[in-house]
Design an enzyme around this catalytic site. Structure first.
Site, PDB file in Angstrom:
ATOM      1  N   HIS A  89     -30.535  76.851 -56.374  1.00 50.08           N
ATOM      2  CA  HIS A  89     -29.298  77.323 -57.047  1.00 50.08           C
ATOM      3  C   HIS A  89     -29.449  78.703 -56.935  1.00 50.08           C
ATOM      4  O   HIS A  89     -28.267  78.694 -56.112  1.00 50.08           O
ATOM      5  CB  HIS A  89     -29.359  77.022 -58.302  1.00 50.08           C
ATOM      6  CG  HIS A  89     -28.341  77.237 -59.551  1.00 50.08           C
ATOM      7  ND1 HIS A  89     -27.246  76.392 -59.736  1.00 50.08           N
ATOM      8  CD2 HIS A  89     -28.114  78.721 -59.380  1.00 50.08           C
ATOM      9  CE1 HIS A  89     -25.713  76.674 -60.138  1.00 50.08           C
ATOM     10  NE2 HIS A  89     -26.576  78.405 -59.978  1.00 50.08           N
ATOM     11  N   GLU A  90     -30.340  79.479 -57.214  1.00 51.73           N
ATOM     12  CA  GLU A  90     -30.194  81.198 -57.169  1.00 51.73           C
ATOM     13  C   GLU A  90     -30.522  80.988 -55.394  1.00 51.73           C
ATOM     14  O   GLU A  90     -29.704  82.770 -54.997  1.00 51.73           O
ATOM     15  CB  GLU A  90     -31.349  81.590 -58.147  1.00 51.73           C
ATOM     16  CG  GLU A  90     -31.353  81.496 -59.305  1.00 51.73           C
ATOM     17  CD  GLU A  90     -30.350  81.222 -60.187  1.00 51.73           C
ATOM     18  OE1 GLU A  90     -29.139  82.163 -59.437  1.00 51.73           O
ATOM     19  OE2 GLU A  90     -29.886  80.121 -61.033  1.00 51.73           O
ATOM     20  N   HIS A 116     -27.466  81.438 -53.875  1.00 50.64           N
ATOM     21  CA  HIS A 116     -26.528  82.830 -54.163  1.00 50.64           C
ATOM     22  C   HIS A 116     -26.610  84.517 -53.092  1.00 50.64           C
ATOM     23  O   HIS A 116     -26.046  84.355 -53.599  1.00 50.64           O
ATOM     24  CB  HIS A 116     -26.202  83.115 -55.864  1.00 50.64           C
ATOM     25  CG  HIS A 116     -26.089  82.357 -56.935  1.00 50.64           C
ATOM     26  ND1 HIS A 116     -24.528  81.680 -56.444  1.00 50.64           N
ATOM     27  CD2 HIS A 116     -26.465  82.123 -58.001  1.00 50.64           C
ATOM     28  CE1 HIS A 116     -24.159  81.177 -57.535  1.00 50.64           C
ATOM     29  NE2 HIS A 116     -25.162  80.518 -58.840  1.00 50.64           N
TER      30      HIS A 116
END
Length: 227
Positions: free
Chosen positions: A126-127, A130
């Site tokens: 997820h990160e 980003h």
């Protein structure tokens, strides 16, 4: 001594070198069992154990998780200088399991907050999504539409919204469009937490405005990863 009573053996009292050895043994015993430790020592012992667990899982995922290895490869392909040192295990006061710091590119892994290794894996991916978005698309995190798009992609591509995570870990069972419901809910929550976001209604508008294009954008994956 009363008549007929037997002398009782006395407990030897350690002294000198023996006393030092005894104190060292007692300290090790306390650290292993937790008995006799102060609250401060217990907290430090818990923090140390959580850090070791976080570092071990991080090492395993960096070497053996196909999704994590793939994201690192793709980030380097677009010129990102990401290294394992960008993933930092640390205690967190918040409820979240991780976070991305746009100014430094660091990814925070909140030790002690992971239910299992698969949970950490989805958090890292997820990160990293980003970080990928910031590196490739120059995301302006103060722009709610930009933030919403990256949150939609990160929740959709990381495995955060796989059925098992929703059903077993979050107790959020959905049988109709489960993936989309989860992605939308979590994206709105994240955008609403943006200091630039005035209220939840503004977060919902931002997510709705970019929903179709960002949900269908699977880069750097060729298609949606298996859930």
């Amino acid at each position: 001594m009363a008549s007929g009573s037997q002398p009782q053996p006395s407990t030897p009292t350690p002294s000198g070198a023996d006393d030092k050895g005894f104190q060292s043994w007692r300290r090790r015993f306390s650290l292993i069992t937790g008995l006799g430790l102060s609250e401060t020592d217990k907290a430090a012992r818990t923090t140390e154990a959580q850090c070791k667990q976080c570092e071990k899982w991080k090492y395993d995922l960096l070497h053996y998780s196909p999704a994590v290895v793939f994201m690192f490869q793709q980030l380097r392909h677009i010129g990102s200088k990401v290294t394992p040192d960008h993933l930092v295990c640390t205690p967190c006061g918040e409820l979240q399991a991780g976070g991305f710091l746009p100014t430094s590119g660091a990814i925070v892994l909140c030790q002690g907050k992971f239910i299992h290794k698969k949970h950490m894996e989805s958090t890292i991916v997820h990160e990293l999504v980003h970080l990928y978005d910031q590196s490739k698309f120059k995301v302006d995190w103060d722009n709610l539409r930009h933030h919403a798009c990256s949150e939609i992609r990160a929740n959709s591509l990381s495995g955060d919204c796989r059925w098992s995570r929703e059903f077993f870990d979050r107790l959020q069972p959905n049988f109709s469009k489960q993936h989309q419901v989860c992605v939308r809910r979590r994206a709105i929550q994240s955008v609403a937490a943006n200091p630039r976001c005035p209220d939840v209604a503004a977060a919902e508008r931002a997510v709705n405005e970019v929903w179709e294009s960002c949900l269908n954008d699977t880069r750097p994956f060729d298609e949606f990863p298996p859930m």
